[in-house]
Design a protein around this motif. Structure first.
Motif, PDB file in Angstrom:
ATOM      1  N   UNK A 397       0.804  -1.224   0.000  1.00  0.00           N
ATOM      2  CA  UNK A 397       0.000   0.000   0.000  1.00  0.00           C
ATOM      3  C   UNK A 397       0.835   1.270   0.000  1.00  0.00           C
ATOM      4  N   UNK A 398       2.112   1.174  -0.307  1.00  0.00           N
ATOM      5  CA  UNK A 398       2.978   2.343  -0.171  1.00  0.00           C
ATOM      6  C   UNK A 398       2.596   3.468  -1.126  1.00  0.00           C
ATOM      7  N   UNK A 399       2.151   3.128  -2.339  1.00  0.00           N
ATOM      8  CA  UNK A 399       1.785   4.171  -3.299  1.00  0.00           C
ATOM      9  C   UNK A 399       0.628   5.004  -2.781  1.00  0.00           C
ATOM     10  N   UNK A 405      -0.874  11.024   1.768  1.00  0.00           N
ATOM     11  CA  UNK A 405      -0.248  11.675   2.934  1.00  0.00           C
ATOM     12  C   UNK A 405       1.054  12.342   2.478  1.00  0.00           C
ATOM     13  N   UNK A 406       0.951  13.481   1.778  1.00  0.00           N
ATOM     14  CA  UNK A 406       2.173  14.185   1.344  1.00  0.00           C
ATOM     15  C   UNK A 406       2.803  14.913   2.528  1.00  0.00           C
ATOM     16  N   UNK A 407       3.794  14.308   3.122  1.00  0.00           N
ATOM     17  CA  UNK A 407       4.360  14.827   4.367  1.00  0.00           C
ATOM     18  C   UNK A 407       5.075  16.151   4.146  1.00  0.00           C
ATOM     19  N   UNK A 408       4.931  17.047   5.116  1.00  0.00           N
ATOM     20  CA  UNK A 408       5.495  18.380   5.002  1.00  0.00           C
ATOM     21  C   UNK A 408       6.883  18.491   5.587  1.00  0.00           C
ATOM     22  N   UNK A 409       7.397  19.717   5.571  1.00  0.00           N
ATOM     23  CA  UNK A 409       8.777  19.960   5.996  1.00  0.00           C
ATOM     24  C   UNK A 409       8.998  19.651   7.471  1.00  0.00           C
ATOM     25  N   UNK A 442       2.218   5.263  13.602  1.00  0.00           N
ATOM     26  CA  UNK A 442       2.624   4.043  12.905  1.00  0.00           C
ATOM     27  C   UNK A 442       1.529   3.658  11.920  1.00  0.00           C
ATOM     28  N   UNK A 443       1.880   3.470  10.665  1.00  0.00           N
ATOM     29  CA  UNK A 443       0.928   2.978   9.669  1.00  0.00           C
ATOM     30  C   UNK A 443       1.516   1.684   9.121  1.00  0.00           C
ATOM     31  N   UNK A 541     -10.575  -3.005   2.284  1.00  0.00           N
ATOM     32  CA  UNK A 541     -10.728  -3.950   1.185  1.00  0.00           C
ATOM     33  C   UNK A 541      -9.370  -4.325   0.608  1.00  0.00           C
ATOM     34  N   UNK A 542      -9.310  -5.466  -0.029  1.00  0.00           N
ATOM     35  CA  UNK A 542      -8.123  -5.874  -0.781  1.00  0.00           C
ATOM     36  C   UNK A 542      -7.845  -4.803  -1.831  1.00  0.00           C
ATOM     37  N   UNK A 543      -6.670  -4.151  -1.793  1.00  0.00           N
ATOM     38  CA  UNK A 543      -6.403  -3.038  -2.716  1.00  0.00           C
ATOM     39  C   UNK A 543      -6.025  -3.482  -4.121  1.00  0.00           C
ATOM     40  N   UNK A 544      -5.842  -4.765  -4.347  1.00  0.00           N
ATOM     41  CA  UNK A 544      -5.431  -5.228  -5.665  1.00  0.00           C
ATOM     42  C   UNK A 544      -3.930  -5.139  -5.855  1.00  0.00           C
ATOM     43  N   UNK A 545      -3.493  -5.310  -7.081  1.00  0.00           N
ATOM     44  CA  UNK A 545      -2.067  -5.350  -7.409  1.00  0.00           C
ATOM     45  C   UNK A 545      -1.380  -4.063  -6.968  1.00  0.00           C
ATOM     46  N   UNK A 546      -0.253  -4.204  -6.287  1.00  0.00           N
ATOM     47  CA  UNK A 546       0.452  -3.022  -5.792  1.00  0.00           C
ATOM     48  C   UNK A 546       1.008  -2.200  -6.951  1.00  0.00           C
TER      49      UNK A 546
END
Length: 548
Positions: A397-399, A405-409, A442-443, A541-546
């Motif tokens: 699920x990294x994508x 979650x575009x992490x900031x400075x 933690x995710x 749900x199952x996210x499908x192909x990574x």
């Protein structure tokens, strides 16, 4: 004190630990370390107990990455260290400074096969440890620990191991106290190296930067933003990005490179004529593109991974081994953080023009039942504190995580530096112990969480400010989607029946299971503002192909 009035090795060692600042100890002790803990000075040393050695080392890893200083681990040096080796492997990959003291059986018993013996004690952690030793004499233990500390701290940093026989702790210490040398790193980039890199960047029509974790570890994240803005250069996250070195919400951030040589070449050659890699290897690779095919394989006549000739690659690393193995055209052995800082005044200011986007627009996910992981991450992003520190391990699920979650400075970001699972779950607890004023989030999927699940107990005992968010898809889906016939090996990836919320409550952490969109945002907000640890087990749900 011994009968002679001299210090014991135990007392001399505690003096050394005080002088080195190693007063927080992560441990799951066994019989072979007990003599060290006699008459333990609780008022001077903080003892952080873990229920299993992999979690103990993972927590020490997060603590060291938070403080920038070596952490201290005390575990059994035989089966205890064997339990911890996945976490040691990850700490070595992350270049985390750490001193591991491993308990060994008493010297007089080593001729036989005693219980809990560490056979060939210094060999077990190799080749992943930076250095390992066992003192020849009991009185050498304190000096060896001081030496190990200095080795762990010097670039390239990494975990070290000292095996200590059980009876050494009660033997007389050397009457001459250990002299702790002051070791200051005097390694600095040469003027010639800086001139070459600056000239390459200034001479490029389309300069690019690849940022590795050492940039952040060495305090140069802000300087890297300045450098990129001055050059108007796109910045890519290094493959297997284990530490955020550039804000993901910055307009010059191009995304994280996939650890596949063909895709690295494709993305960088399409955008740049010169690329400088700061920190880490150039590049960490996971697999080759042809291995995604399910067709019968031919005889392998393919060349070793290479980078395109159309791009000039420069590589800056403080690891001589990484420099020797580089795929770049020119590698410079120097601290990446210092190089980044020194380059800012040396490069020419360019006109700031908007670059064509290289990332597709991200759709706003909608609520649904079952929930999608993208919707979960979207809501989490809305509620995150500005200075929250994220620990992520999501092989499938990294994508979605990075898109939503575009992490900031001001956000920190940590992930495993190796293929071994379990670091973020434990590392976040260690980080929160070191930095209790920042919320660690933690995710981690429910599969990865099992590797260092015991860290929940330590989080509860320490009342650590950690929010555990579990996108629970009931399976090791990173394995499922490597298979052509997904049903053929279902027993190898099916994790249905694991209730993370109940497990959390069993360890003393508040746990809640969420199955529908209703109340999810409120639950996230509440968990991020709680006093101690909270775990949310969110069924998705199952996210499908990574996606890469």
């Amino acid at each position: 004190m011994t009968d002679t009035g001299h210090q014991t090795v135990r007392e001399a060692t505690l003096d050394v630990l005080r002088q080195l600042g190693l007063t927080t100890i992560f441990s799951n002790p066994s019989h072979s370390e007990m003599k060290l803990f006699e008459a333990w000075p609780d008022d001077e040393f903080r003892f952080v107990m873990g229920l299993q050695e992999a979690s103990v080392v993972g927590m020490a890893d997060g603590y060291a990455q938070a403080t920038g200083e070596p952490s201290l681990v005390i575990i059994n040096g035989g089966p205890g260290l064997a339990n911890a080796m996945g976490s040691v492997y990850t700490a070595a990959s992350a270049k985390t400074p750490m001193v591991i003291l491993g308990g060994q059986q008493a010297r007089k018993m080593l001729l036989g096969e005693p219980f809990l013996v560490a056979k060939d004690s210094t060999q077990l952690p190799k080749p992943y440890i930076k250095w390992a030793g066992e003192p020849a004499r009991p009185q050498d233990v304190p000096a060896m620990i001081a030496q190990a500390y200095q080795i762990a701290k010097q670039a390239p940093q990494g975990p070290v191991f000292v095996s200590v026989p059980e009876d050494d702790w009660v033997r007389p210490a050397d009457p001459n106290p250990v002299r702790i040398a002051q070791v200051t790193s005097a390694v600095a980039p040469s003027e010639d190296a800086l001139a070459q890199i600056a000239a390459a960047l200034d001479g490029a029509e389309r300069p690019g930067i690849v940022a590795g974790g050492p940039v952040d570890a060495q305090g140069a994240r802000g300087a890297l933003i300045e450098l990129a803005e001055k050059l108007n250069a796109r910045v890519w996250g290094a493959p297997v990005w284990n530490r955020g070195a550039f804000p993901e919400n910055h307009p010059l951030f191009a995304g994280v490179l996939p650890p596949i040589p063909e895709l690295i070449s494709e993305r960088l050659s399409a955008q740049h004529d010169v690329v400088v890699v700061f920190g880490g290897p150039a590049f960490t690779l996971f697999t080759a593109w042809d291995l995604f095919s399910t067709a019968p394989a031919d005889l392998d006549r393919s060349p070793r991974p290479t980078l395109p000739d159309s791009v000039r690659f420069l590589h800056v690393t403080d690891d001589p081994q990484a420099a020797a193995a580089t795929l770049a055209d020119h590698s410079f052995v120097a601290p990446p953080g210092a190089v980044v800082k020194a380059l800012v005044p040396r490069v020419t200011q360019r006109e700031r023009v908007e670059l064509a986007p290289v990332r597709e627009p991200v759709a706003v996910p909608e609520p649904s039942t079952p929930l999608t992981q993208a919707y979960l991450f979207h809501l989490l992003s809305k509620e995150l504190p500005d200075d929250a520190v994220l620990f992520e391990e999501l092989p499938i699920a990294r994508a979605d995580f990075h898109e939503q979650i575009p992490l900031g400075a001001d956000n920190g970001y940590f992930a495993t530096a190796s293929g071994a699972l379990g670091f973020p779950f434990a590392g976040a607890v260690g980080y929160a112990i070191a930095k209790p004023d920042r919320r660690a989030v933690v995710v981690v999927g429910e599969g990865s969480a099992q590797y260092t699940l015991h860290a929940l107990w330590t989080a509860a005992q320490q009342n650590a400010p950690v929010t555990f968010v579990i996108p629970d898809n009931s399976g090791y889906l990173s394995l499922k989607y490597y298979l052509q016939d997904q049903k053929s090996w279902e027993k190898g990836y099916d994790l249905s029946g694991v209730d993370m919320a109940q497990l959390a409550r069993g360890f003393g952490v508040r746990g809640e299971r969420i199955t529908t969109p209703e109340g999810l945002q409120d639950a996230l907000r509440d968990s991020l503002n709680a006093e101690g640890p909270v775990l949310l087990d969110v069924m998705v749900a199952d996210p499908g192909l990574f996606r890469l």
